[in-house]
Design a protein around this motif. Structure first.
Motif, PDB file in Angstrom:
ATOM      1  N   HIS A 192      -1.150   5.985  -2.180  1.00  0.00           N
ATOM      2  CA  HIS A 192      -1.039   7.237  -2.909  1.00  0.00           C
ATOM      3  C   HIS A 192       0.137   7.197  -3.877  1.00  0.00           C
ATOM      4  O   HIS A 192       1.190   6.626  -3.562  1.00  0.00           O
ATOM      5  N   TRP A 196      -1.313  14.213  -5.897  1.00  0.00           N
ATOM      6  CA  TRP A 196      -2.508  14.083  -5.069  1.00  0.00           C
ATOM      7  C   TRP A 196      -3.641  13.363  -5.802  1.00  0.00           C
ATOM      8  O   TRP A 196      -4.491  12.733  -5.169  1.00  0.00           O
ATOM      9  N   SER A 294      -8.647  10.732  -3.269  1.00  0.00           N
ATOM     10  CA  SER A 294      -8.287  11.685  -2.217  1.00  0.00           C
ATOM     11  C   SER A 294      -8.848  13.068  -2.502  1.00  0.00           C
ATOM     12  O   SER A 294      -9.029  13.455  -3.662  1.00  0.00           O
ATOM     13  N   GLN A 303     -12.471  14.439   6.885  1.00  0.00           N
ATOM     14  CA  GLN A 303     -11.304  13.623   6.527  1.00  0.00           C
ATOM     15  C   GLN A 303     -10.846  12.834   7.746  1.00  0.00           C
ATOM     16  O   GLN A 303     -10.545  13.407   8.791  1.00  0.00           O
ATOM     17  N   VAL A 305      -8.432   9.611   9.396  1.00  0.00           N
ATOM     18  CA  VAL A 305      -7.169   8.903   9.218  1.00  0.00           C
ATOM     19  C   VAL A 305      -6.985   7.886  10.346  1.00  0.00           C
ATOM     20  O   VAL A 305      -7.223   8.200  11.519  1.00  0.00           O
ATOM     21  N   ASP A 344     -10.866   6.959   6.015  1.00  0.00           N
ATOM     22  CA  ASP A 344     -10.545   7.195   4.608  1.00  0.00           C
ATOM     23  C   ASP A 344      -9.185   6.679   4.186  1.00  0.00           C
ATOM     24  O   ASP A 344      -8.981   6.366   3.007  1.00  0.00           O
ATOM     25  N   ILE A 345      -8.235   6.628   5.094  1.00  0.00           N
ATOM     26  CA  ILE A 345      -6.864   6.247   4.745  1.00  0.00           C
ATOM     27  C   ILE A 345      -6.214   5.638   5.971  1.00  0.00           C
ATOM     28  O   ILE A 345      -6.557   5.988   7.110  1.00  0.00           O
ATOM     29  N   THR A 427       3.191  12.725   1.867  1.00  0.00           N
ATOM     30  CA  THR A 427       1.931  12.549   1.143  1.00  0.00           C
ATOM     31  C   THR A 427       0.890  13.469   1.746  1.00  0.00           C
ATOM     32  O   THR A 427       0.997  13.879   2.913  1.00  0.00           O
ATOM     33  N   ASP A 428      -0.100  13.807   0.942  1.00  0.00           N
ATOM     34  CA  ASP A 428      -1.159  14.729   1.358  1.00  0.00           C
ATOM     35  C   ASP A 428      -2.497  14.008   1.380  1.00  0.00           C
ATOM     36  O   ASP A 428      -2.767  13.123   0.554  1.00  0.00           O
ATOM     37  N   TYR A 429      -3.324  14.407   2.330  1.00  0.00           N
ATOM     38  CA  TYR A 429      -4.718  13.989   2.292  1.00  0.00           C
ATOM     39  C   TYR A 429      -5.561  15.183   2.735  1.00  0.00           C
ATOM     40  O   TYR A 429      -5.749  15.417   3.924  1.00  0.00           O
TER      41      TYR A 429
END
Length: 628
Positions: A192, A196, A294, A303, A305, A344-345, A427-429
């Motif tokens: 990232h 965003w 994202s 979502q 992780v 996804d991440i 960080t954002d997701y």
């Protein structure tokens, strides 16, 4: 294959140079941490390369083939190495050296002392015992070994040593072999950016900016493609803080490029490829990759992780791993590769390759995770094996980084930190907000990082992003690990004493840690007290934080204490990782999976509404007034 005359001439040239070459004064790297940890010795540190001497045997030979690798653009290749030696022994071994002409110009001794040449002052990038695949080598003096090589910006040679790892004697050297384009761009890793809608692409090449201009070509399928420039960084031996990173472990890292892909549409598939435009206008291209951007912060969608720590690296050809240094590394990697479509991440929360000052291992690690990191954001944290070194500005004065003092990690991987030398960032997701702390720097109340942690936790709008996650490498919360138990702290000293008031005030859902190589989950807890009696389903007011150790990514496993820690709900002495799935703003699924089979062995759900986050709890109440 080089003739014996050629080899003798080469080493005669070495002997005429005045070199700094003596047995190094440093000891093999042992994780110190005040004696709390088990031995953790980098496999390459077992080789006393500074004690090696050259005694080429006229009847010994090493031949490697094929001579040219990567003819179709591959960045990985298998090489067969044929050995012949009339005086074999069971401790003979073959080292892979890159560049192929390991020579006296590589010798560096911080003390300034010199020694007779010729000598060898650079560790191999990997090694294998001569009898690795041929049990009758000792009787026949013949063997064929298979090595897997990756493109590392230089050619390779294979050297046969007798005398074992402690007293190596060079008896034969192979012909050099090389990739068709050693400088090619390789091993992209996504992360990232600070916004965003921004994705960064970082990769390694042999091209400096005076040879070629780096960039990324990218866009949606069927639409016009954009080109984004890349910045270029590198570091030198002088950037390292001590041995072996400054001495036998040093290897030129090449050039690290990062490009910023901006103004991405949320939840959208993009294709990209890396390019280097040469001075003649032609372009060296990587292969094509893809990623999914994202979601917008607060956006409701599925979502998923992945979180783990301490994975390390391992060799698919079986080299180096004679001490089971990181036996689960490939098990975890392969399990994540088999399930790429279902997350996804990724967050790798510290202790990445365990290079411990052997710089070639960073290339090996980026190659190992490339099939994941090139298509999923691969977010990292700083661990003791990346950063810790005496008198280097860190919180701990141990030698765990092998003299790297954070430089390779901070250069090889991008994180959206204000200052990558201080490796904390947010960080954002989508519905998640992550606060990634740096436990190699002071986190205590009154410190710069403490102020940042509070700002990060306070900045999230829980109406839009209900799932608040804290993470650090060292265990700042709770662990039943044996060495923490011996200290009586069950945590990194001064961890939760300083931070638990912030976790409680801002109602952190889950705190994740690595460092301890196992899995453990606590109850929702505050001030050493479980505040919820449930085990698998949580709902209502957020009155405590669940602490999870997920350091079983691949390194050798850590033991639990026999003491019954009442706040510990689940322990597992195995390799594994955590998967978080946010279905919407009210429903979160937590799963712990073993790496060996990908099955779920521990899980819980959180079901709640926004008002449950707002509710007043002990040490987590907003001030009120009686005024109307």
């Amino acid at each position: 294959m080089p003739t014996m005359n050629t080899l003798f001439t080469f080493f005669l040239l070495l002997s005429t140079e005045a070199v700094l070459c003596r047995a190094s004064s440093y000891s093999p790297l042992i994780r110190s941490d005040l004696g709390r940890h088990p031995t953790d010795e980098q496999p390459l540190s077992k080789i006393k390369i500074n004690k090696a001497f050259i005694d080429l045997h006229e009847s010994a030979s090493v031949q490697a083939e094929p001579l040219l690798l990567g003819l179709k653009g591959e960045d990985t290749a298998w090489v067969n190495v044929e050995l012949k030696y009339p005086d074999p022994s069971e401790d003979d071994w073959v080292g892979v050296f890159s560049p192929a002409n390991f020579n006296a110009s590589d010798c560096y001794d911080e003390s300034g002392a010199s020694h007779e040449a010729p000598c060898i002052c650079t560790a191999p990038i990997k090694y294998m015992f001569a009898n690795h695949s041929s049990s009758n080598y000792v009787t026949t003096g013949k063997a064929t070994l298979s090595f897997q090589l990756i493109n590392q910006r230089a050619d390779f040679s294979f050297a046969l040593f007798s005398g074992g790892l402690e007293n190596p004697k060079l008896v034969a050297v192979s012909n050099p072999i090389s990739f068709a384009n050693p400088k090619a761009p390789v091993y992209p890793r996504l992360a990232h950016g600070k916004a965003w809608d921004e994705m960064t692409v970082t990769w390694t090449s042999g091209y400096n900016i005076d040879e070629a201009v780096p960039f990324v070509e990218w866009g949606q399928t069927g639409q016009s493609q954009k080109q984004s420039p890349a910045g270029t960084l590198t570091f030198t031996r002088g950037s390292m803080c001590g041995p072996p990173a400054r001495t036998v472990g040093w290897r030129d890292p090449g050039f690290i490029h990062t490009s910023f892909l901006k103004e991405l549409w949320p939840n959208t598939m993009y294709n990209y490829r890396i390019g280097h435009m040469l001075l003649n206008g032609s372009v060296i291209w990587s292969k094509m990759y893809s990623f999914k951007s994202s979601p917008y912060p607060g956006q409701s969608s599925l979502q998923r992780v992945i979180i783990f720590g301490d994975m390390g690296k391992a060799e698919r050809d079986g080299s180096n791993e004679y001490a089971c240094y990181q036996p689960g590394s490939l098990i975890t990697t392969d399990q994540l590769l088999s399930d790429l479509d279902n997350y996804d991440i990724v967050f790798h929360i510290g202790d990445m390759p365990y290079a411990n000052g052997y710089l070639s291992q960073w290339d090996q690690f980026t190659a190992q995770v490339e099939p994941i990191a090139s298509i999923k954001p691969y977010m990292v944290a700083s661990g003791n094996h990346e950063r810790s070194w005496p008198n280097s500005g860190g919180f701990y004065a141990t030698t765990d980084s092998g003299g790297e003092c954070g430089v390779p990690a901070e250069t090889m991987y991008y994180v959206p930190a204000d200052n990558r030398a201080k490796f904390w960032y947010s960080t954002d997701y989508g519905m998640f907000h992550f606060c990634i702390a740096d436990s190699e720097h002071d986190w205590r109340e009154g410190s710069e990082q403490y102020a940042w942690i509070e700002k990060c936790l306070a900045s999230v709008d829980r109406k839009k992003q209900p799932w608040l996650i804290f993470s650090a490498h060292r265990v700042l919360g709770y662990s039943s690990n044996s060495w923490y138990a011996m200290e009586g702290s069950f945590e990194e000293p001064m961890g939760r004493e300083h931070l638990q008031k912030l976790w409680q005030k801002y109602k952190v859902d889950i705190a994740f840690y690595g460092h301890v190589h196992n899995y453990e989950r606590t109850c929702p807890i505050y001030q050493n007290q479980c505040v919820n009696t449930e085990r698998y389903s949580y709902s209502g007011t957020v009155n405590g934080t669940i602490h999870v150790v997920v350091g079983g990514g691949g390194s050798h496993l850590s033991d639990f204490t026999e003491i019954d820690t009442v706040w510990s709900l689940y322990k597992d002495h195995d390799w594994g990782f955590v998967k978080l799935t946010a279905f919407n703003h009210s429903s979160l699924l937590f799963e712990y999976k073993k790496s060996r089979d990908g099955l779920v062995y521990d899980n819980f759900t959180i079901l709640r509404d926004y008002r449950d986050v707002l509710a007043c709890v002990h040490d987590g109440c907003e001030p009120t007034t009686l005024a109307s």
